[in-house]
Write a protein that holds these residues in place. Sequence first.
Motif, PDB file in Angstrom:
ATOM      1  N   ALA A 122       0.829  -1.208   0.000  1.00 27.85           N
ATOM      2  CA  ALA A 122       0.000   0.000   0.000  1.00 27.85           C
ATOM      3  C   ALA A 122       0.860   1.252   0.000  1.00 27.85           C
ATOM      4  O   ALA A 122       0.577   2.211  -0.736  1.00 27.85           O
ATOM      5  N   THR A 123       1.919   1.261   0.786  1.00 24.40           N
ATOM      6  CA  THR A 123       2.803   2.420   0.838  1.00 24.40           C
ATOM      7  C   THR A 123       3.460   2.671  -0.511  1.00 24.40           C
ATOM      8  O   THR A 123       3.498   3.800  -0.998  1.00 24.40           O
ATOM      9  N   VAL A 124       3.961   1.611  -1.129  1.00 27.00           N
ATOM     10  CA  VAL A 124       4.604   1.758  -2.441  1.00 27.00           C
ATOM     11  C   VAL A 124       3.584   2.220  -3.481  1.00 27.00           C
ATOM     12  O   VAL A 124       3.884   3.099  -4.304  1.00 27.00           O
ATOM     13  N   CYS A 125       2.382   1.664  -3.454  1.00 27.39           N
ATOM     14  CA  CYS A 125       1.341   2.081  -4.409  1.00 27.39           C
ATOM     15  C   CYS A 125       0.979   3.549  -4.224  1.00 27.39           C
ATOM     16  O   CYS A 125       0.832   4.282  -5.202  1.00 27.39           O
ATOM     17  N   VAL A 126       0.825   3.973  -2.980  1.00 28.76           N
ATOM     18  CA  VAL A 126       0.518   5.385  -2.719  1.00 28.76           C
ATOM     19  C   VAL A 126       1.630   6.267  -3.248  1.00 28.76           C
ATOM     20  O   VAL A 126       1.383   7.289  -3.887  1.00 28.76           O
ATOM     21  N   MET A 127       2.866   5.851  -3.019  1.00 28.90           N
ATOM     22  CA  MET A 127       4.002   6.650  -3.485  1.00 28.90           C
ATOM     23  C   MET A 127       4.029   6.740  -5.005  1.00 28.90           C
ATOM     24  O   MET A 127       4.286   7.796  -5.566  1.00 28.90           O
ATOM     25  N   LEU A 128       3.761   5.620  -5.680  1.00 26.35           N
ATOM     26  CA  LEU A 128       3.876   5.590  -7.129  1.00 26.35           C
ATOM     27  C   LEU A 128       2.664   6.150  -7.850  1.00 26.35           C
ATOM     28  O   LEU A 128       2.795   6.746  -8.924  1.00 26.35           O
ATOM     29  N   ALA A 136       9.133  12.899   2.931  1.00 20.83           N
ATOM     30  CA  ALA A 136      10.454  12.268   2.873  1.00 20.83           C
ATOM     31  C   ALA A 136      10.754  11.450   4.124  1.00 20.83           C
ATOM     32  O   ALA A 136      11.604  10.560   4.093  1.00 20.83           O
ATOM     33  N   SER A 137      10.052  11.733   5.199  1.00 18.18           N
ATOM     34  CA  SER A 137      10.307  10.976   6.424  1.00 18.18           C
ATOM     35  C   SER A 137       9.781   9.546   6.328  1.00 18.18           C
ATOM     36  O   SER A 137      10.135   8.700   7.138  1.00 18.18           O
ATOM     37  N   VAL A 138       8.925   9.250   5.313  1.00 20.80           N
ATOM     38  CA  VAL A 138       8.402   7.904   5.139  1.00 20.80           C
ATOM     39  C   VAL A 138       9.454   6.981   4.517  1.00 20.80           C
ATOM     40  O   VAL A 138       9.478   5.788   4.779  1.00 20.80           O
ATOM     41  N   LEU A 139      10.318   7.529   3.694  1.00 21.49           N
ATOM     42  CA  LEU A 139      11.311   6.715   2.989  1.00 21.49           C
ATOM     43  C   LEU A 139      12.226   5.934   3.932  1.00 21.49           C
ATOM     44  O   LEU A 139      12.451   4.738   3.711  1.00 21.49           O
ATOM     45  N   PRO A 140      12.764   6.537   4.995  1.00 25.32           N
ATOM     46  CA  PRO A 140      13.572   5.726   5.916  1.00 25.32           C
ATOM     47  C   PRO A 140      12.760   4.616   6.587  1.00 25.32           C
ATOM     48  O   PRO A 140      13.282   3.548   6.867  1.00 25.32           O
ATOM     49  N   VAL A 145      11.354  -1.179   7.298  1.00 29.18           N
ATOM     50  CA  VAL A 145      10.300  -2.199   7.270  1.00 29.18           C
ATOM     51  C   VAL A 145      10.649  -3.340   6.315  1.00 29.18           C
ATOM     52  O   VAL A 145      10.440  -4.516   6.639  1.00 29.18           O
ATOM     53  N   VAL A 146      11.190  -3.044   5.142  1.00 30.05           N
ATOM     54  CA  VAL A 146      11.488  -4.096   4.166  1.00 30.05           C
ATOM     55  C   VAL A 146      12.510  -5.095   4.711  1.00 30.05           C
ATOM     56  O   VAL A 146      12.276  -6.301   4.664  1.00 30.05           O
ATOM     57  N   PRO A 147      13.633  -4.659   5.281  1.00 29.60           N
ATOM     58  CA  PRO A 147      14.550  -5.661   5.858  1.00 29.60           C
ATOM     59  C   PRO A 147      13.946  -6.430   7.039  1.00 29.60           C
ATOM     60  O   PRO A 147      14.210  -7.623   7.203  1.00 29.60           O
TER      61      PRO A 147
END
Length: 172
Positions: A122-128, A136-140, A145-147
């Motif tokens: 969902a986060t990636v879809c919202v971003m794209l 920008a604070s979401v990127l870190p 979360v991914v690792p």
Amino acid sequence: MGALVSILLSVGAPILAGILKSKGGKGGAVAGDVIEAVADRLGTDATPKAIEDAYKADPEIFTQTVRTIETDYAAIARAGAEAHMAYIELAKSDRDSADLLTRVWRPMNGFLFPVGCLIIIATVCVMLLSRIPVDASVLPLIGIVVPVMTAWAGVVGYYVGQRTKEKTREPA
């Protein structure tokens, strides 16, 4: 195929007839397997017509052959049912275990892991897809979360692997 089902029922092969009648599950694959097995044992082409002709040519041999196959399929079905029941007993023993981790690992991971994956998607879809700029604070956070999810997948996989070894090990 109806005539073949009738022939199988008349010679005492209800399991094979039932498989053919129901088309054998996924795309008729099991029904095709039944037809091939019968044709192979009878030495005919793997078509319902050829099998019907074999019955008409020699009903006695046909009956003996089909009953042998019926017995084989029944044994396979019983073995599958026994394996399924053994798994159900294992799941019950996990559920009733005194160890908290053994008791909760299936439901916890079955719920939380997909939720974590959906959050990432969902986060990636919202971003794209959105025109709303992503802070920008979401990127870190995604970088964390991914690792974590990857490590979680490894832990779940390892635990499942260990449980599989435990389940398949011969009793002492």
